[in-house]
Design a protein around this motif. Structure first.
Motif, PDB file in Angstrom:
ATOM      1  N   HIS A  53       0.760  -1.070   0.097  1.00 16.62           N
ATOM      2  CA  HIS A  53       0.091   0.188   0.032  1.00 16.62           C
ATOM      3  C   HIS A  53       0.831   1.235  -0.089  1.00 16.62           C
ATOM      4  O   HIS A  53       0.699   2.425  -0.790  1.00 16.62           O
ATOM      5  CB  HIS A  53      -1.114  -0.076   1.311  1.00 16.62           C
ATOM      6  CG  HIS A  53      -2.011  -1.069   1.017  1.00 16.62           C
ATOM      7  ND1 HIS A  53      -3.115  -0.663   0.105  1.00 16.62           N
ATOM      8  CD2 HIS A  53      -2.588  -1.959   1.887  1.00 16.62           C
ATOM      9  CE1 HIS A  53      -3.974  -1.678   0.343  1.00 16.62           C
ATOM     10  NE2 HIS A  53      -3.524  -2.434   1.251  1.00 16.62           N
ATOM     11  N   LEU A  54       1.911   1.263   0.806  1.00 15.35           N
ATOM     12  CA  LEU A  54       2.908   2.130   0.886  1.00 15.35           C
ATOM     13  C   LEU A  54       3.370   2.761  -0.567  1.00 15.35           C
ATOM     14  O   LEU A  54       3.195   3.689  -1.229  1.00 15.35           O
ATOM     15  CB  LEU A  54       4.184   2.043   1.592  1.00 15.35           C
ATOM     16  CG  LEU A  54       5.216   3.182   1.868  1.00 15.35           C
ATOM     17  CD1 LEU A  54       4.563   4.535   2.277  1.00 15.35           C
ATOM     18  CD2 LEU A  54       6.198   2.610   2.800  1.00 15.35           C
ATOM     19  N   VAL A  55       4.011   1.730  -1.377  1.00 15.75           N
ATOM     20  CA  VAL A  55       4.718   2.097  -2.675  1.00 15.75           C
ATOM     21  C   VAL A  55       3.393   2.422  -3.789  1.00 15.75           C
ATOM     22  O   VAL A  55       3.653   2.966  -4.623  1.00 15.75           O
ATOM     23  CB  VAL A  55       5.308   0.953  -3.228  1.00 15.75           C
ATOM     24  CG1 VAL A  55       6.679   0.493  -2.426  1.00 15.75           C
ATOM     25  CG2 VAL A  55       4.456  -0.481  -3.148  1.00 15.75           C
ATOM     26  N   GLN A  56       2.199   1.735  -3.292  1.00 17.46           N
ATOM     27  CA  GLN A  56       1.232   2.190  -4.272  1.00 17.46           C
ATOM     28  C   GLN A  56       0.796   3.787  -3.948  1.00 17.46           C
ATOM     29  O   GLN A  56       0.280   4.102  -4.828  1.00 17.46           O
ATOM     30  CB  GLN A  56      -0.310   1.261  -3.850  1.00 17.46           C
ATOM     31  CG  GLN A  56      -1.311   1.637  -4.761  1.00 17.46           C
ATOM     32  CD  GLN A  56      -2.314   0.216  -5.045  1.00 17.46           C
ATOM     33  OE1 GLN A  56      -2.463  -0.580  -5.938  1.00 17.46           O
ATOM     34  NE2 GLN A  56      -3.103   0.093  -3.853  1.00 17.46           N
ATOM     35  N   SER A  57       0.808   4.265  -2.889  1.00 15.24           N
ATOM     36  CA  SER A  57       0.563   5.620  -2.390  1.00 15.24           C
ATOM     37  C   SER A  57       1.451   6.541  -3.147  1.00 15.24           C
ATOM     38  O   SER A  57       1.326   7.715  -3.467  1.00 15.24           O
ATOM     39  CB  SER A  57       0.543   5.861  -1.043  1.00 15.24           C
ATOM     40  OG  SER A  57       2.013   5.859  -0.510  1.00 15.24           O
TER      41      SER A  57
END
Length: 290
Positions: A53-57
């Motif tokens: 989720h972090l890298v998707q953000s």
């Protein structure tokens, strides 16, 4: 005349080039966030989901660079990270819109109009399932279940609920999103972009003023079973038989009558029935020849 393998779109199995690295400043910021996430778990491998989720953000979808980053900080192979990123539909594998519009087409929502909503949005936006509008604002997809059957048909935007939708209200919704007009979910936190949503799902606080307080909980129709389980008395509600036969009178003469401002389920909304639409009566179909 023969065609080459490249012209036929056939891969020769050539190895893919290494994923490009994040810029130094971006990687440094993500590493700081990653350390905070990993510290929450006794086993660092358990941090993979929030890290995705972090890298998707960062880019709005999970890129090869993002998966390589997750592998590096967790000591995993890119194959292990890819196996997880491709398993869960909440991780996007290609560029998508600022607003992920998901229409539930599972059984109840479909029966209540979800299929019609999805078809009308495809035509209205000019995209298919998983497609993104040319302005990059909206990505449309059908979802198997939004876990809000009490309010069917349901549309979700970046995982926030828009209940009791119709084809027209859904088209108005996406038009407002594309035009930048304010849009308020039926319940839950105020709407934010998909990248902002991904960061919140990574476990970081929603720092928008009043957003946490506004998040609330389940809708009232979903809490009826919980109230009954607690032994809280609920006003009796009579559903008149279609055949006009006898029925039990309500035992609570002072039964509560919801005001128009109260949020009700779609089953409480006015529906075209045999009673309200005499032109289309319900009843058994006559046998041929009768």
């Amino acid at each position: 005349m023969t065609t080459s393998s490249s012209e036929r779109g056939v891969s020769l199995g050539m190895p893919q080039l290494p994923a490009p690295a994040y810029p130094d400043d971006v990687r440094a910021r993500l590493e700081t966030d990653a350390r905070e996430i990993i510290a929450r778990y006794p086993d660092s491998r358990s941090a993979l989901l929030p890290l995705l989720h972090l890298v998707q953000s960062q880019e709005g979808h999970v890129t090869r660079t993002g998966m390589q980053f997750c592998a590096d900080v967790l000591g995993l192979t890119t194959a292990e990270v890819t196996a997880v990123a491709t398993f869960y539909t909440m991780y996007r594998r290609r560029p998508s819109g600022d607003y992920q519009v998901g229409v539930c087409t599972n059984t109840l929502c479909a029966v209540m109009g979800g299929d019609a909503i999805f078809e009308s949005l495809q035509e209205h936006l000019g995209v298919g399932n998983g497609g993104t509008t040319e302005d990059g604002k909206v990505t449309l997809e059908h979802i198997e279940c939004n876990a809000a059957c009490d309010f069917a048909p349901v549309v979700m935007v970046n995982w926030e609920f828009f209940d009791n939708q119709t084809p027209q209200s859904a088209k108005d919704l996406v038009d407002d999103l594309r035009a930048g007009r304010p849009v308020e979910p039926t319940r839950g936190a105020p709407l934010c972009t998909f990248k902002e949503t991904a960061r919140i799902l990574a476990g970081f606080p929603d720092e928008r003023p009043g957003a946490v307080e506004a998040s609330g909980g389940a809708g009232p129709a979903s809490l009826v079973g919980l109230r009954l389980a607690r032994g809280e008395a609920a006003p009796a509600r009579v559903v008149h038989p279609r055949d006009g036969g006898p029925h039990d009178e309500p035992q609570d003469k002072a039964a509560h009558h919801p005001s128009p401002k109260e949020h009700l389920s779609s089953h409480d909304a006015p529906q075209d029935t045999s009673a309200s639409d005499p032109a289309h009566p319900a009843g058994p179909t006559a046998e041929e020849g009768e």
